[in-house]
Write a protein that holds these residues in place. Structure first.
Motif, PDB file in Angstrom:
ATOM      1  N   GLU A 227      23.316 -21.649 -31.372  1.00 53.96           N
ATOM      2  CA  GLU A 227      21.931 -21.195 -31.215  1.00 53.96           C
ATOM      3  C   GLU A 227      21.184 -22.099 -30.228  1.00 53.96           C
ATOM      4  N   THR A 228      20.199 -21.524 -29.537  1.00 53.29           N
ATOM      5  CA  THR A 228      19.282 -22.318 -28.724  1.00 53.29           C
ATOM      6  C   THR A 228      17.909 -22.259 -29.382  1.00 53.29           C
TER       7      THR A 228
ATOM      8  N   ILE B 296      16.647 -27.270 -15.666  1.00 55.38           N
ATOM      9  CA  ILE B 296      16.739 -26.385 -16.824  1.00 55.38           C
ATOM     10  C   ILE B 296      17.861 -25.373 -16.641  1.00 55.38           C
ATOM     11  N   ASP B 297      17.997 -24.819 -15.445  1.00 53.70           N
ATOM     12  CA  ASP B 297      19.107 -23.897 -15.183  1.00 53.70           C
ATOM     13  C   ASP B 297      20.444 -24.585 -15.445  1.00 53.70           C
ATOM     14  N   LEU B 298      20.560 -25.817 -14.986  1.00 53.73           N
ATOM     15  CA  LEU B 298      21.788 -26.582 -15.223  1.00 53.73           C
ATOM     16  C   LEU B 298      22.011 -26.808 -16.713  1.00 53.73           C
ATOM     17  N   LEU B 299      20.949 -27.176 -17.430  1.00 54.57           N
ATOM     18  CA  LEU B 299      21.062 -27.444 -18.853  1.00 54.57           C
ATOM     19  C   LEU B 299      21.567 -26.218 -19.613  1.00 54.57           C
ATOM     20  N   PHE B 300      20.979 -25.060 -19.343  1.00 54.82           N
ATOM     21  CA  PHE B 300      21.405 -23.849 -20.038  1.00 54.82           C
ATOM     22  C   PHE B 300      22.802 -23.413 -19.606  1.00 54.82           C
ATOM     23  N   ASP B 301      23.135 -23.601 -18.334  1.00 58.21           N
ATOM     24  CA  ASP B 301      24.485 -23.267 -17.871  1.00 58.21           C
ATOM     25  C   ASP B 301      25.531 -24.151 -18.546  1.00 58.21           C
ATOM     26  N   LEU B 302      25.249 -25.459 -18.609  1.00 61.76           N
ATOM     27  CA  LEU B 302      26.190 -26.381 -19.240  1.00 61.76           C
ATOM     28  C   LEU B 302      26.324 -26.086 -20.727  1.00 61.76           C
ATOM     29  N   ARG B 303      25.209 -25.770 -21.365  1.00 62.09           N
ATOM     30  CA  ARG B 303      25.263 -25.422 -22.789  1.00 62.09           C
ATOM     31  C   ARG B 303      26.126 -24.194 -23.020  1.00 62.09           C
ATOM     32  N   ARG B 304      25.942 -23.186 -22.172  1.00 59.40           N
ATOM     33  CA  ARG B 304      26.685 -21.944 -22.346  1.00 59.40           C
ATOM     34  C   ARG B 304      28.185 -22.133 -22.111  1.00 59.40           C
TER      35      ARG B 304
END
Length: 241
Positions: free
Chosen positions: A49-50, A196-204
């Motif tokens: 979850e995010t 933020i784009d990097l953070l969500f990409d890495l999380r995914r």
């Protein structure tokens, strides 16, 4: 069909929350007396979850994140994360828990100034005894676009570059949970969007759970769920449309 099989179909197993807080309170002493920072927080976060933690300054967002990450112990209540009851662990066991389960990105980067970018990223792996620490650190820096800056020190990097190093360090050990506390707070708008784009990409790509503290409503809207705090209490807990 056996009775056991029929029972399993009729009563499917329920997922266990990755993070579970029950009646969590945190009270700190001040010159004026005790101050209640968290006031009986109940919260569950599912694997993958995010979650966006929002609310005014002083509402308890960063403190709540610190409690979930094992950086701060509650005064009372239980904190169970990745199967470990954090409120019962001593400092050494909490450190091992964080090493094995958690990646954290702070607003102020928290890089070690006397170490190069690759050394900063390799630290979690070296502490875990990983013989491939440097190769993995180099690969993570490549992923965040800093393959050409591996030997530069934090003072030689821009704010956005320092936060990229911090991101690489947070994910290099493939943690179950990523915590981010105002990760764009010290960055300009365009650089912040990139981070933020990097953070969500890495999380995914890692399949990690993300808990994000932010004042930015548009950023919180990118999460699956939004929890609003006020005066140390949860006042809104809602899915993001």
């Amino acid at each position: 069909m056996t009775l056991e099989r029929l029972h399993a179909i009729e009563t499917p197993s329920l997922a266990v929350p990755l993070i579970q807080l029950d009646a969590v309170r945190l009270t700190l002493m001040s010159a004026a007396g005790p101050v209640d920072i968290l006031r009986g927080i109940d919260l569950a976060v599912e694997p993958g979850e995010t979650l966006g933690l929002v609310g005014p300054s002083g509402s308890g967002k960063s403190t709540l994140l610190s409690v979930m990450a094992g950086l701060e112990k509650p005064t009372s209540g239980t904190v169970t994360v990745a199967g470990a009851q954090l409120d019962t662990l001593d400092e050494d066991r909490l450190a091992r828990f964080r090493r094995d389960n958690v990646g954290i990105v702070f607003q102020s980067f928290h890089l070690i100034p006397t170490m190069s970018a690759i050394e900063n990223v390799a630290i979690p792996l070296e502490l875990a005894g990983d013989r491939d620490a440097w190769d993995k650190a180099r690969a993570e820096l490549e992923l965040v676009g800093l393959g050409h800056r591996t030997d530069h020190y934090p003072a030689q990097l821009s704010g956005g570059e320092q936060q990229r190093v911090a991101l690489a360090r947070a994910v290099v050990a493939s943690p179950k949970i990523l915590f981010a506390d105002e990760p764009t707070g010290n960055l300009d708008g365009k650089t912040g969007e990139t981070i933020i784009d990097l953070l969500f990409d890495l999380r995914r790509t890692r399949g990690a759970t993300l808990v994000l503290v932010t004042h930015d409503a548009s950023l919180a809207a990118r999460c699956d769920r939004r929890v609003r705090l006020a005066d140390g209490s949860v006042v809104v807990d809602e899915a993001v449309a």
